[in-house]
Scaffold this motif. Structure first.
Motif, PDB file in Angstrom:
ATOM      1  N   GLU A   1       0.826  -1.210   0.000  1.00 21.95           N
ATOM      2  CA  GLU A   1       0.000   0.000   0.000  1.00 21.95           C
ATOM      3  C   GLU A   1       0.860   1.261   0.000  1.00 21.95           C
ATOM      4  O   GLU A   1       0.635   2.200  -0.777  1.00 21.95           O
ATOM      5  CB  GLU A   1      -0.911   0.000   1.231  1.00 21.95           C
ATOM      6  N   ARG A   2       1.875   1.291   0.869  1.00 17.78           N
ATOM      7  CA  ARG A   2       2.723   2.479   0.961  1.00 17.78           C
ATOM      8  C   ARG A   2       3.610   2.631  -0.271  1.00 17.78           C
ATOM      9  O   ARG A   2       3.868   3.749  -0.731  1.00 17.78           O
ATOM     10  CB  ARG A   2       3.586   2.399   2.225  1.00 17.78           C
ATOM     11  N   HIS A   3       4.077   1.513  -0.813  1.00  8.88           N
ATOM     12  CA  HIS A   3       4.873   1.559  -2.041  1.00  8.88           C
ATOM     13  C   HIS A   3       4.095   2.229  -3.161  1.00  8.88           C
ATOM     14  O   HIS A   3       4.605   3.114  -3.865  1.00  8.88           O
ATOM     15  CB  HIS A   3       5.293   0.139  -2.444  1.00  8.88           C
ATOM     16  N   THR A   4       2.865   1.819  -3.331  1.00 12.25           N
ATOM     17  CA  THR A   4       2.039   2.400  -4.395  1.00 12.25           C
ATOM     18  C   THR A   4       1.819   3.888  -4.163  1.00 12.25           C
ATOM     19  O   THR A   4       1.946   4.709  -5.092  1.00 12.25           O
ATOM     20  CB  THR A   4       0.696   1.665  -4.470  1.00 12.25           C
TER      21      THR A   4
ATOM     22  N   GLY B   1       7.441   7.657  -9.336  1.00 13.51           N
ATOM     23  CA  GLY B   1       7.985   6.307  -9.446  1.00 13.51           C
ATOM     24  C   GLY B   1       9.410   6.154  -8.963  1.00 13.51           C
ATOM     25  O   GLY B   1      10.113   5.230  -9.394  1.00 13.51           O
ATOM     26  N   ARG B   2       9.860   7.000  -8.021  1.00 15.91           N
ATOM     27  CA  ARG B   2      11.265   6.987  -7.592  1.00 15.91           C
ATOM     28  C   ARG B   2      11.536   6.074  -6.401  1.00 15.91           C
ATOM     29  O   ARG B   2      12.655   6.053  -5.885  1.00 15.91           O
ATOM     30  CB  ARG B   2      11.736   8.409  -7.257  1.00 15.91           C
ATOM     31  N   PHE B   3      10.562   5.319  -5.945  1.00 16.38           N
ATOM     32  CA  PHE B   3      10.756   4.430  -4.800  1.00 16.38           C
ATOM     33  C   PHE B   3      10.951   3.002  -5.272  1.00 16.38           C
ATOM     34  O   PHE B   3      10.088   2.426  -5.937  1.00 16.38           O
ATOM     35  CB  PHE B   3       9.559   4.521  -3.851  1.00 16.38           C
ATOM     36  N   LEU B   4      12.108   2.430  -4.936  1.00 15.16           N
ATOM     37  CA  LEU B   4      12.432   1.047  -5.280  1.00 15.16           C
ATOM     38  C   LEU B   4      12.444   0.223  -3.995  1.00 15.16           C
ATOM     39  O   LEU B   4      13.116   0.573  -3.020  1.00 15.16           O
ATOM     40  CB  LEU B   4      13.800   0.973  -5.960  1.00 15.16           C
TER      41      LEU B   4
ATOM     42  N   LYS C   1       9.618 -16.260  -1.011  1.00 14.76           N
ATOM     43  CA  LYS C   1       8.674 -16.557  -2.088  1.00 14.76           C
ATOM     44  C   LYS C   1       7.248 -16.224  -1.673  1.00 14.76           C
ATOM     45  O   LYS C   1       6.475 -15.642  -2.457  1.00 14.76           O
ATOM     46  CB  LYS C   1       8.774 -18.039  -2.499  1.00 14.76           C
ATOM     47  N   GLU C   2       6.904 -16.558  -0.444  1.00 16.73           N
ATOM     48  CA  GLU C   2       5.550 -16.267   0.040  1.00 16.73           C
ATOM     49  C   GLU C   2       5.319 -14.769   0.171  1.00 16.73           C
ATOM     50  O   GLU C   2       4.221 -14.271  -0.112  1.00 16.73           O
ATOM     51  CB  GLU C   2       5.328 -16.977   1.383  1.00 16.73           C
ATOM     52  N   TYR C   3       6.332 -14.043   0.580  1.00 12.54           N
ATOM     53  CA  TYR C   3       6.217 -12.591   0.705  1.00 12.54           C
ATOM     54  C   TYR C   3       6.010 -11.952  -0.676  1.00 12.54           C
ATOM     55  O   TYR C   3       5.173 -11.049  -0.838  1.00 12.54           O
ATOM     56  CB  TYR C   3       7.473 -12.030   1.362  1.00 12.54           C
ATOM     57  N   LEU C   4       6.749 -12.424  -1.664  1.00 11.47           N
ATOM     58  CA  LEU C   4       6.577 -11.906  -3.020  1.00 11.47           C
ATOM     59  C   LEU C   4       5.166 -12.192  -3.544  1.00 11.47           C
ATOM     60  O   LEU C   4       4.548 -11.346  -4.206  1.00 11.47           O
ATOM     61  CB  LEU C   4       7.624 -12.507  -3.950  1.00 11.47           C
ATOM     62  N   THR C   5       4.662 -13.368  -3.232  1.00 14.34           N
ATOM     63  CA  THR C   5       3.291 -13.698  -3.631  1.00 14.34           C
ATOM     64  C   THR C   5       2.304 -12.763  -2.952  1.00 14.34           C
ATOM     65  O   THR C   5       1.319 -12.315  -3.569  1.00 14.34           O
ATOM     66  CB  THR C   5       2.979 -15.162  -3.296  1.00 14.34           C
ATOM     67  N   ALA C   6       2.541 -12.450  -1.668  1.00 12.67           N
ATOM     68  CA  ALA C   6       1.664 -11.515  -0.965  1.00 12.67           C
ATOM     69  C   ALA C   6       1.725 -10.128  -1.591  1.00 12.67           C
ATOM     70  O   ALA C   6       0.695  -9.433  -1.693  1.00 12.67           O
ATOM     71  CB  ALA C   6       2.054 -11.455   0.513  1.00 12.67           C
ATOM     72  N   LEU C   7       2.892  -9.704  -2.033  1.00 17.44           N
ATOM     73  CA  LEU C   7       3.002  -8.417  -2.728  1.00 17.44           C
ATOM     74  C   LEU C   7       2.267  -8.450  -4.067  1.00 17.44           C
ATOM     75  O   LEU C   7       1.639  -7.467  -4.470  1.00 17.44           O
ATOM     76  CB  LEU C   7       4.464  -8.055  -2.958  1.00 17.44           C
ATOM     77  N   ASP C   8       2.340  -9.591  -4.737  1.00 14.89           N
ATOM     78  CA  ASP C   8       1.644  -9.736  -6.027  1.00 14.89           C
ATOM     79  C   ASP C   8       0.129  -9.668  -5.865  1.00 14.89           C
ATOM     80  O   ASP C   8      -0.576  -9.158  -6.748  1.00 14.89           O
ATOM     81  CB  ASP C   8       2.007 -11.075  -6.673  1.00 14.89           C
ATOM     82  N   SER C   9      -0.367 -10.209  -4.761  1.00 16.59           N
ATOM     83  CA  SER C   9      -1.818 -10.352  -4.590  1.00 16.59           C
ATOM     84  C   SER C   9      -2.421  -9.265  -3.709  1.00 16.59           C
ATOM     85  O   SER C   9      -3.627  -9.303  -3.429  1.00 16.59           O
ATOM     86  CB  SER C   9      -2.131 -11.726  -3.995  1.00 16.59           C
ATOM     87  N   ALA C  10      -1.626  -8.293  -3.288  1.00 20.67           N
ATOM     88  CA  ALA C  10      -2.138  -7.205  -2.458  1.00 20.67           C
ATOM     89  C   ALA C  10      -3.112  -6.340  -3.252  1.00 20.67           C
ATOM     90  O   ALA C  10      -3.059  -6.312  -4.491  1.00 20.67           O
ATOM     91  CB  ALA C  10      -0.981  -6.355  -1.947  1.00 20.67           C
TER      92      ALA C  10
ATOM     93  N   PRO D   1      -0.772  -4.046  -5.791  1.00 18.75           N
ATOM     94  CA  PRO D   1       0.397  -4.914  -5.952  1.00 18.75           C
ATOM     95  C   PRO D   1       1.680  -4.129  -6.214  1.00 18.75           C
ATOM     96  O   PRO D   1       1.652  -3.016  -6.747  1.00 18.75           O
ATOM     97  CB  PRO D   1       0.029  -5.769  -7.169  1.00 18.75           C
ATOM     98  N   VAL D   2       2.797  -4.738  -5.824  1.00 17.75           N
ATOM     99  CA  VAL D   2       4.113  -4.195  -6.165  1.00 17.75           C
ATOM    100  C   VAL D   2       4.612  -4.932  -7.400  1.00 17.75           C
ATOM    101  O   VAL D   2       4.897  -6.132  -7.324  1.00 17.75           O
ATOM    102  CB  VAL D   2       5.113  -4.373  -5.004  1.00 17.75           C
ATOM    103  N   PRO D   3       4.728  -4.257  -8.531  1.00 15.79           N
ATOM    104  CA  PRO D   3       5.206  -4.948  -9.730  1.00 15.79           C
ATOM    105  C   PRO D   3       6.608  -5.510  -9.535  1.00 15.79           C
ATOM    106  O   PRO D   3       7.431  -4.930  -8.806  1.00 15.79           O
ATOM    107  CB  PRO D   3       5.208  -3.843 -10.794  1.00 15.79           C
ATOM    108  N   ALA D   4       6.890  -6.617 -10.172  1.00 20.66           N
ATOM    109  CA  ALA D   4       8.222  -7.208 -10.072  1.00 20.66           C
ATOM    110  C   ALA D   4       9.300  -6.220 -10.508  1.00 20.66           C
ATOM    111  O   ALA D   4      10.416  -6.231  -9.981  1.00 20.66           O
ATOM    112  CB  ALA D   4       8.291  -8.482 -10.908  1.00 20.66           C
ATOM    113  N   SER D   5       8.993  -5.353 -11.456  1.00 16.47           N
ATOM    114  CA  SER D   5       9.968  -4.391 -11.958  1.00 16.47           C
ATOM    115  C   SER D   5      10.298  -3.297 -10.957  1.00 16.47           C
ATOM    116  O   SER D   5      11.226  -2.511 -11.182  1.00 16.47           O
ATOM    117  CB  SER D   5       9.444  -3.751 -13.251  1.00 16.47           C
TER     118      SER D   5
END
Length: 292
Positions: A82-85, A93-96, A119-128, A131-135
């Protein structure tokens, strides 16, 4: 990944620019100067929260602000997403998001099956919900399995406490499309005995963490190299010691080995308390920054 973070060739790694360490006004002032000097990124260490990164984003206009790294044990994935977005929407778009599994000594009983947990954390980011894009995320990857995960499910890797040789091996695993942004510790001091003492005082804390010593063994170091704060051989491999031109030469070795970006950590006699502005200014004159 086809879409790479905008990092430039050289960034600054520091754990000092957090509001639980310094007044927010000083954090903002230093971040603004690093932006003006032309560094491509500030990597904020010590498992910072997204809101701590937000202070740096508010103070700057061009530079990328990255977490180097945010521990997956300390920050809940849905909140991070949420905060990343929100931060990227507010700051072009300057936050990595740099993510890592940290260490068992720091995470305590939570530290179980770190590769699976990542891996589970990345999945949680994907499904939030946001979402936090992989890029827009990188992983603190040292070993082959985590580097493969950084290749497959992130923009790339941000390895910490490594050598050009590790960088070349990491590039082979990541392939040509993933970003590779290693951290490099430097001691800007032409008195090499004193520089080694400074480096050894800082390295000692990392020699108690198996993630690093295991990686050192993969690179050909032995238990004898870990005694008394590190052998001269280990110190010389893990730090660049000397004047700005010596440090520039080591940076060039990392870039030639396959790094896209090198995150410089200026180590002083009091590395956890100092904000090494003089060293950052000196290095800005010697390193390939975007001065435009």
């Amino acid at each position: 990944m086809s879409s790479r973070p905008a990092l430039g060739k050289i960034g600054v790694w520091t754990a000092a620019l957090k509001t639980d360490s310094l007044p927010s006004e000083q954090v903002s002032e230093v971040a603004a100067e690093l932006d003006e000097l032309g560094y491509g990124a500030i990597w904020l260490g010590g498992s910072p929260s997204p809101d701590q990164a937000g202070v740096l984003l508010d103070a700057t206009s061009r530079i990328t602000i990255a977490t180097g790294i945010l521990s997956i044990w300390d920050h809940e994935a849905a909140y991070v997403a949420e905060r990343h977005t929100a931060l990227n929407a507010a700051h072009d778009g300057r936050f990595l998001l740099g993510l890592g599994v940290s260490h068992s000594a720091l995470a305590g009983e939570r530290y179980r099956r770190p590769y699976t947990a990542m891996k589970e954390y990345l999945t949680a980011l994907d499904s939030a919900p946001s979402p936090v894009p992989a890029s827009q995320r990188v992983l603190a990857a040292l070993g082959p399995k985590m580097l493969e995960l950084a290749r497959d499910r992130a923009a790339g890797a941000h390895p910490y406490l490594v050598t050009p040789e590790h960088t070349a091996e990491a590039r082979d695993i990541l392939g040509k499309d993933s970003v590779l942004a290693p951290e490099l510790k430097v001691v800007l001091d032409t008195d090499l005995d004193r520089a080694r003492t400074t480096a050894r005082g800082y390295l000692a804390r990392y020699l108690a963490l198996p993630n690093y010593t295991n990686n050192f063994r993969r690179l050909g170091f032995e238990d004898a190299d870990f005694a008394d704060g590190g052998s001269d051989r280990l110190i010389s491999a893990m730090f660049a010691l000397g004047d700005a031109e010596v440090i520039r030469a080591r940076v060039d070795e990392f870039l030639a080995a396959g790094a896209d970006h090198v995150a410089i950590q200026a180590v002083t006699e009091s590395p956890l308390a100092d904000v090494p502005r003089a060293q950052w200014r000196t290095l800005a004159e010697a390193l390939p920054l975007d001065k435009g």
